[in-house]
Design a protein around this motif. Structure first.
Motif, PDB file in Angstrom:
ATOM      1  N   ARG A 276      45.036  30.165  48.156  1.00 29.41           N
ATOM      2  CA  ARG A 276      45.337  28.463  48.312  1.00 29.41           C
ATOM      3  C   ARG A 276      46.196  28.195  46.982  1.00 29.41           C
ATOM      4  O   ARG A 276      46.197  27.029  47.311  1.00 29.41           O
ATOM      5  N   LYS A 277      47.245  29.255  46.775  1.00 26.97           N
ATOM      6  CA  LYS A 277      48.599  28.933  45.971  1.00 26.97           C
ATOM      7  C   LYS A 277      48.960  30.062  45.780  1.00 26.97           C
ATOM      8  O   LYS A 277      48.569  31.580  46.460  1.00 26.97           O
ATOM      9  N   ALA A 278      50.604  29.980  45.474  1.00 22.26           N
ATOM     10  CA  ALA A 278      51.491  31.007  46.052  1.00 22.26           C
ATOM     11  C   ALA A 278      51.024  32.550  45.047  1.00 22.26           C
ATOM     12  O   ALA A 278      51.285  31.700  43.836  1.00 22.26           O
ATOM     13  N   THR A 279      50.629  34.149  45.533  1.00 19.37           N
ATOM     14  CA  THR A 279      50.433  34.747  44.626  1.00 19.37           C
ATOM     15  C   THR A 279      51.403  35.893  45.246  1.00 19.37           C
ATOM     16  O   THR A 279      50.846  36.438  45.964  1.00 19.37           O
ATOM     17  N   ASN A 280      51.575  36.681  43.805  1.00 18.16           N
ATOM     18  CA  ASN A 280      51.813  37.883  44.284  1.00 18.16           C
ATOM     19  C   ASN A 280      50.550  38.670  44.702  1.00 18.16           C
ATOM     20  O   ASN A 280      49.576  38.793  44.022  1.00 18.16           O
ATOM     21  N   LEU A 281      50.830  39.024  46.007  1.00 11.80           N
ATOM     22  CA  LEU A 281      49.786  40.121  46.486  1.00 11.80           C
ATOM     23  C   LEU A 281      48.886  41.494  45.872  1.00 11.80           C
ATOM     24  O   LEU A 281      47.825  41.531  45.749  1.00 11.80           O
ATOM     25  N   GLN A 282      49.541  42.121  44.979  1.00  9.58           N
ATOM     26  CA  GLN A 282      49.145  42.681  44.341  1.00  9.58           C
ATOM     27  C   GLN A 282      48.587  42.228  42.762  1.00  9.58           C
ATOM     28  O   GLN A 282      47.837  43.132  41.889  1.00  9.58           O
ATOM     29  N   ASP A 283      48.338  40.906  42.527  1.00  4.85           N
ATOM     30  CA  ASP A 283      48.143  40.367  41.526  1.00  4.85           C
ATOM     31  C   ASP A 283      46.742  39.504  42.392  1.00  4.85           C
ATOM     32  O   ASP A 283      45.916  39.090  41.764  1.00  4.85           O
ATOM     33  N   THR A 284      46.764  39.446  43.590  1.00  3.53           N
ATOM     34  CA  THR A 284      45.145  39.169  44.469  1.00  3.53           C
ATOM     35  C   THR A 284      44.411  39.347  44.212  1.00  3.53           C
ATOM     36  O   THR A 284      44.185  41.046  45.112  1.00  3.53           O
ATOM     37  N   PRO A 285      43.044  39.100  43.892  1.00  3.05           N
ATOM     38  CA  PRO A 285      42.282  40.592  43.913  1.00  3.05           C
ATOM     39  C   PRO A 285      41.368  39.953  44.196  1.00  3.05           C
ATOM     40  O   PRO A 285      39.452  39.872  45.113  1.00  3.05           O
ATOM     41  N   ILE A 286      41.845  40.213  45.553  1.00  2.00           N
ATOM     42  CA  ILE A 286      41.310  40.405  47.692  1.00  2.00           C
ATOM     43  C   ILE A 286      41.626  41.570  48.392  1.00  2.00           C
ATOM     44  O   ILE A 286      42.672  41.654  48.069  1.00  2.00           O
ATOM     45  N   ALA A 287      41.269  41.796  48.961  1.00  2.00           N
ATOM     46  CA  ALA A 287      41.116  43.131  50.358  1.00  2.00           C
ATOM     47  C   ALA A 287      41.886  42.124  51.059  1.00  2.00           C
ATOM     48  O   ALA A 287      41.307  41.460  52.096  1.00  2.00           O
ATOM     49  N   ILE A 288      43.788  42.157  51.414  1.00  2.00           N
ATOM     50  CA  ILE A 288      44.028  41.820  51.821  1.00  2.00           C
ATOM     51  C   ILE A 288      45.038  42.296  52.337  1.00  2.00           C
ATOM     52  O   ILE A 288      45.108  43.498  51.310  1.00  2.00           O
ATOM     53  N   THR A 289      45.217  42.214  53.517  1.00  2.00           N
ATOM     54  CA  THR A 289      46.877  42.935  54.610  1.00  2.00           C
ATOM     55  C   THR A 289      47.460  41.550  54.992  1.00  2.00           C
ATOM     56  O   THR A 289      47.221  40.914  55.393  1.00  2.00           O
ATOM     57  N   ALA A 290      48.228  41.620  54.604  1.00  2.00           N
ATOM     58  CA  ALA A 290      49.607  40.811  54.965  1.00  2.00           C
ATOM     59  C   ALA A 290      50.567  41.217  56.101  1.00  2.00           C
ATOM     60  O   ALA A 290      51.158  42.044  55.578  1.00  2.00           O
TER      61      ALA A 290
ATOM     62  N   PHE B 285      49.396  47.869  37.545  1.00  2.00           N
ATOM     63  CA  PHE B 285      47.945  48.053  37.893  1.00  2.00           C
ATOM     64  C   PHE B 285      47.477  47.026  37.356  1.00  2.00           C
ATOM     65  O   PHE B 285      46.406  46.333  36.299  1.00  2.00           O
ATOM     66  N   MET B 286      46.299  46.863  38.645  1.00  2.00           N
ATOM     67  CA  MET B 286      45.332  45.768  38.166  1.00  2.00           C
ATOM     68  C   MET B 286      44.178  46.487  39.040  1.00  2.00           C
ATOM     69  O   MET B 286      43.985  46.991  39.814  1.00  2.00           O
ATOM     70  N   VAL B 287      42.412  46.184  38.416  1.00  2.00           N
ATOM     71  CA  VAL B 287      41.078  46.440  39.045  1.00  2.00           C
ATOM     72  C   VAL B 287      40.618  44.612  38.988  1.00  2.00           C
ATOM     73  O   VAL B 287      40.614  44.706  38.394  1.00  2.00           O
ATOM     74  N   TYR B 288      40.199  45.615  39.852  1.00  2.00           N
ATOM     75  CA  TYR B 288      39.637  43.890  40.148  1.00  2.00           C
ATOM     76  C   TYR B 288      37.923  44.332  40.885  1.00  2.00           C
ATOM     77  O   TYR B 288      37.265  45.246  41.615  1.00  2.00           O
ATOM     78  N   SER B 289      36.946  43.396  40.832  1.00  2.00           N
ATOM     79  CA  SER B 289      35.411  43.724  41.678  1.00  2.00           C
ATOM     80  C   SER B 289      34.757  42.015  41.958  1.00  2.00           C
ATOM     81  O   SER B 289      34.982  41.128  41.543  1.00  2.00           O
ATOM     82  N   SER B 290      33.909  41.833  42.577  1.00  2.00           N
ATOM     83  CA  SER B 290      33.585  40.897  43.637  1.00  2.00           C
ATOM     84  C   SER B 290      32.122  41.136  44.113  1.00  2.00           C
ATOM     85  O   SER B 290      31.416  42.279  44.603  1.00  2.00           O
ATOM     86  N   ALA B 291      31.595  39.774  44.153  1.00  2.00           N
ATOM     87  CA  ALA B 291      30.664  39.982  44.846  1.00  2.00           C
ATOM     88  C   ALA B 291      30.662  38.406  45.208  1.00  2.00           C
ATOM     89  O   ALA B 291      30.158  37.677  44.829  1.00  2.00           O
ATOM     90  N   ALA B 292      29.721  38.329  46.688  1.00  2.00           N
ATOM     91  CA  ALA B 292      29.695  37.255  47.866  1.00  2.00           C
ATOM     92  C   ALA B 292      28.440  36.692  48.816  1.00  2.00           C
ATOM     93  O   ALA B 292      28.318  38.535  49.036  1.00  2.00           O
TER      94      ALA B 292
END
Length: 831
Positions: free
Chosen positions: A35-49, A545-552
């Motif tokens: 919900r804001k413009a972000t660089n894909l590489q800085d977005t901690p979500i598994a996303i394909t665009a 290089f970014m690492v991320y983790s989540s639970a939902a």
């Protein structure tokens, strides 16, 4: 493997062949999934665009093509019994049945407006800016909760800067003719209008042949007995070609669509965009053919045997519905979508064709029109450079009519005519902002609609004729919030929550012709109120290089048995519940010459209602089993302890000789909770080792385990591949003599094996690879592009879907053959 190209802020041009910055290296990709413009590489979500250019280059024309390039996703055209829809699965979770009783596990959004139905969702991807596919539960950033993932479709916005336009003409095999055109006009300094449209026409790639004619052509006219010719078949000799027996096709396209949008900025920071679209799809039914018949089952219905006797079709006594109706070519079908027995005929030995003027004679076209239109508006106001309020609302109407020839043969076992549609409103208020230490998104969502299903089912096989009229009135209210806190440099913590109040009021009527005891009328309101949450951590190890983790957590609304055969089968089905974990990294390496993103995931599927096929006694109006005399395939003795669904079987010859009383059985689906675990990994790659050479790819693996699956033959869920992969390579060659560039490209798409019945490995489809090729000439100075391409380059045969009706007591299995190799020539002009 699949590329991740999207809106590149510093790319050299807008097409597929230029995803690099002027200085070299892979371009930055900007998404708005958070919900804001972000660089894909800085977005901690598994996303394909992906952009529309990417889809065009890979010859993927609509949403069903996204599954070819998104890891661990399976998007495909629905099996013919479910109309013009998309079946969507992400990480093994989704829905293939387009019935309105349950909403899809994958949520679709068009310009922030929720799109609730699978019906009509195979919309063409026209004039898009990009498509974002998010994997895993999505509820703390989007208006509607999504159990498996979300598809966020963003169209191009009207532009204040300059007038522009384009037109694209594509010609191809099967008389394919596509025309796409659009324009953008700034009407004033702060008012602009954009419009676009398309027309698509193509002949079907599967031939429908007249059965009697084809038996004569093959030298076996005796197999057709006295079965009549279809309308329009002219027999002039006994030396016939396939074209002489052709009465139509399946798989053809006929689509018209238009869209317009106006954008107004009365003062700085205030934007209003209003859009409207209309699509009319009158395409033929999907290609579908009979691929197998169980001869032992094919002789088990007196109504079908009576039809064979009526047409003097030779065979064993009684007449056997057998493999004579299986074409010798999967690109052939004998389907008629018609009942060859005229209305009101009384056939000896048949209880279905009993002289009733409402029995027999049904004939439906093999074209399923879909009308889909909507209007939406989006109002945004920037409180300052980092804070925004947005209000979005939309109205949409979808109406779909389709008939399905269940048996795919000239003799009717069962056919349906279905009219399904919905009108619905959605509204969402969102407040977003960003400060040094925190970003936030807070919103409120409301959705309401009116859906309907009107079906005529004629089934001599099951001795049923039903008229269904159901209405669905869904209502959803939700509030959600998502906060990203940065307590220290490079570390971010995501905290999200959502409260949902969902319900669906259902009025259900299922009336059986000639048997009031079988009428089913009820009201039911599945609903749920619950809280869902998300917790995430990400750390920027380096600038690249970014690492991320989540639970939902995720959930879906409770449902109900939408296809009961008698009142005793009405039951509510619990909604699905999951807890999903992710761990991954995103990286740009070697001076942005290589981009590699990897994600591992684990989903705890806590509530997973599963269906178990079975039978029970057919009951009369008082709830008592209905006795029958004599033998038959669905008659059983009544056990001493009373009706028992597990004892349905055929009476033995000895029991028949002894005069044992039997009782009629009817199919039934039982529902049981089968918790499961899904674990897997997915990766996406882009590389530009030298200027002009682009390599992209992805892979996905999802392993689904549950106690119910472990006890089956295949030990896997149906309709979901464990492995998906794709890859592409292209090289842009300067051609000064042609004042442009020439770019050859080759794409590879792989789908792993799929099972269609958990306890039957006969119809398992092995993994397969499909290649597409394209050669593009681009002259940017003149805005001209010419492309010559081929899909399914090596003519690989495979089925898009199988429908094993033998699991429901029928003798047959059907398959949807994918199109063979097709060439196309596309010419585009921008101005």
């Amino acid at each position: 493997m699949a590329a991740q190209p999207a809106l590149a802020q510093d790319r050299a041009t807008s097409d597929e062949g230029a995803q690099r910055s002027e200085a070299g290296g892979i371009a930055e990709i900007v998404v708005t999934a958070t919900r804001k413009a972000t660089n894909l590489q800085d977005t901690p979500i598994a996303i394909t665009a992906v952009t529309s250019d990417t889809l065009e280059t890979r010859a993927l024309q609509d949403v069903s093509g996204l599954g070819s390039i998104v890891p661990n996703a399976s998007f495909r055209q629905a099996q013919g019994a479910f109309g013009k829809a998309v079946t969507a699965f992400i990480r093994g979770i989704g829905q293939y049945d387009s019935n309105l009783a349950a909403e899809p596990g994958v949520a679709f959004y068009i310009d922030d407006v929720y799109y609730p139905l699978l019906y009509g969702s195979q919309f063409d991807l026209l004039d898009l800016e990009r498509v974002e596919v998010l994997r895993g539960p999505q509820g703390t950033l989007f208006g509607r909760n999504a159990l498996a993932g979300a598809v966020n479709i963003i169209s191009k916005s009207p532009d204040f800067d300059e007038s522009s336009g384009y037109t694209t003409v594509t010609l191809g095999r099967y008389n394919r003719t596509d025309l796409r055109a659009g324009f953008n006009v700034p009407l004033t300094d702060n008012l602009a209008f954009r419009a676009n449209g398309l027309v698509k026409k193509r002949n079907g790639y599967q031939d429908r042949l007249d059965f009697r004619c084809d038996m004569i052509r093959q030298g076996t006219p005796e197999l057709a007995g006295n079965f009549p010719f279809s309308d329009g078949v002219l027999i002039q000799s006994d030396k016939l070609s396939r074209d002489d027996c052709k009465v139509g096709t399946l798989g053809g396209e006929d689509v018209v669509a238009v869209r317009g949008a106006a954008r107004w900025e009365p003062v700085s920071g205030l934007n209003l965009t209003v859009s409207a679209d209309y699509t009319r799809d009158e395409s033929e039914n999907a290609a579908d053919t009979l691929i197998d018949v169980n001869d032992a089952v094919g002789t088990s219905r007196a109504n079908i045997n009576a039809v064979g006797d009526y047409f003097s079709i030779p065979g064993e006594i009684p007449f056997r519905y057998d493999s004579r109706f299986v074409p010798d070519d999967p690109y052939v079908s004998y389907a008629t979508n018609a009942d060859p027995i005229g209305a009101g005929l009384n056939l000896p030995g048949s209880t279905f064709y009993n002289g009733d003027p409402l029995r027999g004679g049904y004939k439906y076209p093999l074209v399923g029109p879909v009308t889909n239109w909507g209007v939406s508006g989006k109002l945004t106001y920037d409180l300052d450079n980092a804070t925004q309020i947005m209000l979005v609302g939309g109205y949409r109407s979808v109406d779909s009519i389709f008939g399905f020839d269940v048996d795919g043969s000239p003799i009717l076992l069962e056919q349906t005519r279905n009219n399904t549609g919905s009108t619905h409103w959605t509204g969402e208020l969102r407040f977003t902002g960003s400060r040094d230490l925190i970003d936030w998104t807070m919103g409120a969502f409301y959705y309401t609609g009116d859906g309907y299903v009107r079906t005529t089912l004629s089934s001599p096989w099951n001795n049923l004729q039903r008229y269904q009229d159901h209405t669905y009135d869904p209502e959803s209210k939700a509030v959600y919030a998502n906060f990203v806190v940065r307590p220290i440099d490079r570390l971010s913590v995501t905290l999200g929550g959502r409260y949902s109040d969902d319900k669906k009021r259902v009025n259900y009527e299922n009336l059986q012709d000639g048997n009031p005891a079988g009428d089913i009328v009820f009201q039911i309101t599945p609903g749920d109120k619950r809280f869902d949450w998300k917790l995430g951590l990400d750390y920027q190890l380096t600038d690249n290089f970014m690492v991320y983790s989540s639970a939902a957590t995720g959930f879906s609304l409770p449902s109900f048995n939408s296809r009961p055969f008698q009142p005793s089968q009405v039951t509510q089905i619990p909604g699905d519940e999951t807890l999903a974990y992710e761990l991954g990294f995103k990286s740009d390496l070697f001076d942005r010459r290589l981009r590699l993103n990897i994600t591992g995931f684990y989903t705890d599927y806590k509530t997973r209602p599963g269906s178990v096929g079975g039978q029970e006694y057919l009951l009369d109006a008082s709830g008592n089993p209905i006795p029958v005399s004599g033998g038959g395939s669905v008659t059983v003795p009544l056990p001493a302890g009373g009706p028992d669904a597990t004892t349905c079987r055929v009476l033995t010859p000895a029991e028949i000789s002894a005069g044992t009383t039997g009782y009629e059985c009817v199919s039934r689906t039982y529902y049981v909770n089968y918790p499961g675990k899904i674990k897997g990994v997915e990766g996406e790659l882009q590389a530009e080792p030298i200027d002009g050479l682009l390599i992209d790819g992805s892979f996905g693996y999802a392993n689904f385990r549950s106690d119910d699956l472990d006890n089956t033959t295949n030990k896997r869920p149906t309709r979901v591949p464990e492995w998906t992969a794709s890859g592409g390579i292209q090289y842009e060659i300067d051609a000064p003599a042609l004042a442009g560039t020439i770019t050859p490209r080759l794409d590879w798409f792989y789908q792993g094996s799929i099972v269609y019945e958990t306890n039957n490995d006969r119809y398992n489809q092995p993994g397969y690879s499909v290649f597409n090729g394209r050669l593009t000439y681009d002259n940017p100075d003149r805005g001209l592009q010419v492309a010559l391409g081929a899909t399914n380059l090596f003519n690989k045969f495979y089925y898009r879907n199988l429908f094993v009706l033998q699991a429901f007591g029928f003798p047959q299995a059907n398959g949807q053959p994918a199109p063979p190799r097709e060439w196309y020539l596309s010419v585009s002009k921008k101005f």
